[in-house]
Scaffold this active site. Structure first.
Site, PDB file in Angstrom:
ATOM      1  N   GLY A 233       0.815  -1.209   0.000  1.00  0.00           N
ATOM      2  CA  GLY A 233       0.000   0.000   0.000  1.00  0.00           C
ATOM      3  C   GLY A 233       0.843   1.251   0.000  1.00  0.00           C
ATOM      4  N   PRO A 234       0.212   2.379  -0.211  1.00  0.00           N
ATOM      5  CA  PRO A 234       0.942   3.643  -0.229  1.00  0.00           C
ATOM      6  C   PRO A 234       1.581   3.936   1.130  1.00  0.00           C
ATOM      7  CG  PRO A 234      -1.359   3.954  -0.889  1.00  0.00           C
ATOM      8  CD  PRO A 234      -1.229   2.560  -0.398  1.00  0.00           C
ATOM      9  N   PRO A 235       2.564   4.793   1.165  1.00  0.00           N
ATOM     10  CA  PRO A 235       3.223   5.134   2.427  1.00  0.00           C
ATOM     11  C   PRO A 235       2.230   5.700   3.435  1.00  0.00           C
ATOM     12  CG  PRO A 235       4.376   6.109   0.575  1.00  0.00           C
ATOM     13  CD  PRO A 235       3.132   5.524   0.033  1.00  0.00           C
ATOM     14  N   GLY A 236       2.438   5.343   4.670  1.00  0.00           N
ATOM     15  CA  GLY A 236       1.632   5.947   5.735  1.00  0.00           C
ATOM     16  C   GLY A 236       0.261   5.363   5.928  1.00  0.00           C
ATOM     17  N   THR A 237       0.002   4.196   5.311  1.00  0.00           N
ATOM     18  CA  THR A 237      -1.323   3.619   5.492  1.00  0.00           C
ATOM     19  C   THR A 237      -1.367   2.644   6.660  1.00  0.00           C
ATOM     20  OG1 THR A 237      -0.680   2.150   3.703  1.00  0.00           O
ATOM     21  CG2 THR A 237      -2.257   3.869   3.185  1.00  0.00           C
ATOM     22  N   GLY A 238      -0.265   2.500   7.365  1.00  0.00           N
ATOM     23  CA  GLY A 238      -0.297   1.679   8.575  1.00  0.00           C
ATOM     24  C   GLY A 238       0.250   0.276   8.391  1.00  0.00           C
TER      25      GLY A 238
ATOM     26  N   THR B 195       3.457  -0.843   8.716  1.00  0.00           N
ATOM     27  CA  THR B 195       4.334  -1.159   9.837  1.00  0.00           C
ATOM     28  C   THR B 195       3.514  -1.318  11.110  1.00  0.00           C
ATOM     29  OG1 THR B 195       5.995   0.191   8.745  1.00  0.00           O
ATOM     30  CG2 THR B 195       6.437  -0.437  11.000  1.00  0.00           C
TER      31      THR B 195
ATOM     32  N   GLU C 131      -8.918  33.199  -7.207  1.00  0.00           N
ATOM     33  CA  GLU C 131      -9.526  32.137  -6.390  1.00  0.00           C
ATOM     34  C   GLU C 131     -11.038  32.078  -6.582  1.00  0.00           C
ATOM     35  OE1 GLU C 131      -7.776  29.896  -5.104  1.00  0.00           O
ATOM     36  OE2 GLU C 131      -5.858  30.919  -5.304  1.00  0.00           O
TER      37      GLU C 131
HETATM   38  P1  ADP Z   1       3.572   2.588   6.537  1.00  0.00           P
HETATM   39  O1  ADP Z   1       4.420   1.564   7.165  1.00  0.00           O
HETATM   40  O2  ADP Z   1       2.402   2.014   5.796  1.00  0.00           O
HETATM   41  O3  ADP Z   1       4.294   3.581   5.704  1.00  0.00           O
HETATM   42  P2  ADP Z   1       3.121   3.308   9.249  1.00  0.00           P
HETATM   43  O4  ADP Z   1       2.573   2.043   9.760  1.00  0.00           O
HETATM   44  O5  ADP Z   1       4.536   3.559   9.558  1.00  0.00           O
HETATM   45  O6  ADP Z   1       2.887   3.439   7.693  1.00  0.00           O
HETATM   46  O7  ADP Z   1       2.213   4.501   9.757  1.00  0.00           O
HETATM   47  C1  ADP Z   1       2.751   5.670  10.290  1.00  0.00           C
HETATM   48  C2  ADP Z   1       1.859   6.218  11.356  1.00  0.00           C
HETATM   49  O8  ADP Z   1       0.626   6.656  10.824  1.00  0.00           O
HETATM   50  C3  ADP Z   1       1.488   5.201  12.396  1.00  0.00           C
HETATM   51  O9  ADP Z   1       2.433   5.151  13.398  1.00  0.00           O
HETATM   52  C4  ADP Z   1       0.158   5.724  12.917  1.00  0.00           C
HETATM   53  O10 ADP Z   1       0.344   6.706  13.895  1.00  0.00           O
HETATM   54  C5  ADP Z   1      -0.438   6.385  11.703  1.00  0.00           C
HETATM   55  N1  ADP Z   1      -1.373   5.484  11.028  1.00  0.00           N
HETATM   56  C6  ADP Z   1      -1.271   5.027   9.768  1.00  0.00           C
HETATM   57  N2  ADP Z   1      -2.315   4.256   9.453  1.00  0.00           N
HETATM   58  C7  ADP Z   1      -3.106   4.206  10.531  1.00  0.00           C
HETATM   59  C8  ADP Z   1      -4.333   3.553  10.829  1.00  0.00           C
HETATM   60  N3  ADP Z   1      -4.969   2.790   9.930  1.00  0.00           N
HETATM   61  N4  ADP Z   1      -4.865   3.739  12.063  1.00  0.00           N
HETATM   62  C9  ADP Z   1      -4.241   4.499  12.963  1.00  0.00           C
HETATM   63  N5  ADP Z   1      -3.086   5.116  12.752  1.00  0.00           N
HETATM   64  C10 ADP Z   1      -2.501   4.997  11.548  1.00  0.00           C
HETATM   65 ZN    ZN Z   2      -5.309  28.715  -9.058  1.00  0.00          ZN
HETATM   66 MG    MG Z   3       6.407   1.427   7.084  1.00  0.00          MG
END
Ligand code: ADP
Ligand code: ZN
Ligand code: MG
Length: 628
Positions: free
Chosen positions: A225-230, A232, A446
């Site tokens: 999945g995309p970065p930051g979707t949880g 890890t 705008e």
């Molecule tokens: P990834 O590994 O997919 O890039 P991470 O797991 O490192 O993303 O997510 C980074 C942070 O974003 C987590 O520590 C959490 O705080 C927040 N986060 C991301 N997804 C969720 C989720 N589904 N529910 C709650 N917090 C989330």
């Molecule tokens: Zn514009």
């Molecule tokens: Mg990660």
């Protein structure tokens, strides 16, 4: 106008510091020995007894340097003060000297009463054995006890599935973490992923249930999945739910400076994991080692060896033992096919950007950690379409920081709304002041976007327009918020969106008969959209359903590469231009027909600097002008 933000992938750093317990014990012991010796030696030095001959004793008595004397066990001990006024204790053998007592009585002495003190206890020198015991054996013992204690606690931690432990013949340390506090309730939304992973948790809890039937668990699951979707986060949550040790390592950690070390590390990892089974191995950012192998130039020997070792290890271990391998990546298409075949990472768990409900749930999880009053989650969730969980977490934190800055005890909805803007458009640039002329242009620009959006049926309602400069460089922006989630975009949707993007520039042209640099971001976005319509979505008459471009990194911004001849490429450009021109003309037409709204709304914006969607729509509604 600015509506999109770059998604940046935050590098995850993880530090494991607890590995060197025994080294620390050792260092401590050395320090203690040094310290004790430092304390004890001076004590003895002070009372050091110097052997001397009877003659010098008598000489010192006669020179009036002796302060005390005593006879013990056939030895004479005496204290004399030398020229430096330092008392020294001397020892000499007793010689038959009947006159000694008189001599001592008569002699002068540095004592206040001028007499040599008799029979005072002269400090006894420690026997060499005692010295040895005190100086070396005792600290040694202390050291030994400390060391023993340290190893015992490490052993007991390992025994109980301990907090950290270290090992690794490859010279690199791998850590198993247990007692993980993260669990599924920390991961909001992502219900499909949780469902898929809960089977793994169940297996780790009671493997019998599965082995009885002869089933073995999939060895590996790939989180995509995309970065930051949880990704890890959810991997940790699996370990937390299953209450098993968790070996976490990042793909890049395998790639070592020396060829062969990465492979050794993989071997170590699996060896240790087998001993600790049931447990979870988590390889984060696996694309660092799992990239497709190739034979051409620039192939990376070390990486390939590491990958081969990983493939071998995954085949070699018994799936029934309870070692589960999770891996995460945001570039699944770059992975070697061999990694994905059955028996390896055959489960693929998709982690998508959260939808409206998902965003609400994530906001709720993160708001749970901070003090807040009644928050209108809907507003915030609607305004954050396309944001990842990590961004939402960031937004909540920014809001909390803002609340602190404002001297408030609680986070309010307004804090959150402002921090959404901060994250999307950058922080407000307080000291940047627009000249009245610039302010006017930005306002009309705008309002141009907003008006075109409002006059079309297939576009998201305007939420807010501001002309406060942002650190990102945007001088103003129009925030459009979809009420629901749109999964499917029609050709009309996309075309109207392009028209909205051209609305800012159109307003400048019509009102000021000039154009400015303010539209650069709009131009970029409009072009990208128009291009995608032609090359990927089959939305042009001319190319029908022919795919002309492929998407390379779907989760990382989506680079594209052309899949057509150069002739076609040139023709695509013409087609893209046609669409943009058409949209631009439509925007101009809308603005020309609604000039009174333009002026009224722009004046409002110039005066107040911010206009809400509701206020804007009021102006639009009361205008009597015909609408297209
Ligand atoms: P990834 O590994 O997919 O890039 P991470 O797991 O490192 O993303 O997510 C980074 C942070 O974003 C987590 O520590 C959490 O705080 C927040 N986060 C991301 N997804 C969720 C989720 N589904 N529910 C709650 N917090 C989330
Ligand atoms: Zn514009
Ligand atoms: Mg990660």
């Amino acid at each position: 106008m600015k509506t999109e933000t770059d998604k940046t992938n935050k590098p995850e750093t993880k530090k494991n510091n607890n590995s060197n317990n025994s080294y620390y014990g050792f260092l401590w012991a050395i320090l203690i020995i040094l310290f004790l010796n430092g304390m004890i030696f001076p004590l003895f030095n002070q009372k050091r007894i110097v052997g001397t001959d009877y003659g010098s004793f008598i000489a010192k008595v006669e020179q009036g340097q002796v302060t005390r004397a005593t006879i013990k066990n056939g030895q004479i001990y005496f204290v004399a003060i030398d020229s430096t006024q330092k008392p020294t204790t001397y020892q000499t053998g007793e010689i038959h000297d009947p006159d000694l007592v008189n001599r001592l009585l008569e002699a002068e002495s540095p004592n206040p009463d001028g007499k040599i003190a008799f029979n005072e206890i002269v400090p006894q020198e420690n026997s060499p054995i005692l010295n040895f015991l005190l100086l070396w054996v005792l600290p040694g013992l202390i050291f030994f006890l400390i060391w023993k204690q340290a190893t015992k606690s490490i052993q007991s931690r390992m025994g109980s599935g301990g907090n950290f432990m270290s090992f690794g013949g490859s010279g690199a340390k791998i850590y198993a973490e247990s007692d993980i506090k993260t669990n599924f309730s920390d991961v909001a939304g992502q219900d499909e992923a949780k469902e898929a992973l809960s089977e793994i948790v169940d297996f780790l809890h009671n493997p019998d249930k599965y082995t009885k039937i002869g089933a073995s668990l999939p060895k590996g699951a790939l989180l995509v999945g995309p970065p930051g979707t949880g990704k890890t986060l959810i991997a940790r949550a699996v370990a937390g739910e299953a209450k098993v040790p968790f070996f976490a390592i990042s793909g890049s950690e395998f790639v070592q400076m020396f060829v062969g070390m990465g492979a050794a590390k993989v071997r170590d990892l699996f060896k240790q994991a087998n001993q600790k089974a049931p447990c979870i191995i988590f390889i984060d950012e696996i694309d660092a080692i799992g990239k497709k192998r190739d034979t051409g130039f620039g192939s990376n020997d070390e990486r390939e060896q590491t990958l081969n070792q990983l493939l071998t290890e995954m085949d070699g271990f018994d799936g029934r033992k309870g070692v589960v391998i999770l891996a995460a990546t945001n570039r699944p298409e770059s992975l070697d096919k061999a990694l994905l075949r059955p028996g390896r990472f055959d489960r693929r768990i998709q982690m998508e950007l959260p939808d409206l409900e998902g965003r609400k749930a994530i906001l709720k999880v993160h708001l749970g950690k901070i003090k807040h009053d009644n928050i209108n989650l809907d507003i915030v969730a609607q305004a954050t379409a396309g944001s990842s969980g990590a961004e939402l977490a960031n937004i909540v934190n920014e809001a909390a920081l803002r609340a602190v800055r404002m001297g408030r005890q609680q986070v309010t909805t307004a804090d959150l709304e402002e921090s959404v803007e901060t994250v999307i458009a950058g922080a407000q640039k307080k000291n940047k002041i627009l000249s009245p002329e610039e302010k006017k242009i930005v306002s009309y620009h705008e309002i141009g976007h907003a008006l075109v959006a409002a006059m079309q049926t297939h576009s998201a309602p305007v939420h807010k327009i501001t002309i406060i400069p942002r650190t990102s460089g945007a001088l103003g922006y129009t925030m459009q918020v979809d009420e629901g989630e749109q999964m499917l975009l029609s050709k009309e949707n996309l075309f109207n969106r392009i028209a909205t993007l051209t609305g800012g520039r159109s307003a400048e042209e019509i009102i000021f008969h000039t154009v400015t640099t303010g539209a650069s971001n709009d131009i970029e976005q409009a072009t990208r959209l128009a291009r995608a319509m032609v090359t990927r979505f089959g939305m042009s008459e001319k190319y029908d359903m022919m795919g002309l471009e492929t998407l390379d990194n779907a989760y990382l911004g989506g680079d594209t590469s052309l899949a057509c001849s150069a002739d076609t490429a040139a023709d695509i450009d013409r087609e893209v231009l046609r669409i943009i021109k058409e949209a631009h003309e439509k925007a101009r037409e809308i603005i020309r027909q609604n000039m009174d709204i333009m002026h009224e709304a722009a004046n409002f914006l110039i005066e107040k600097e911010t206009i809400t969607g509701e206020e804007f729509m009021q102006i639009v509604r009361k205008a009597p002008t015909p609408r297209p």
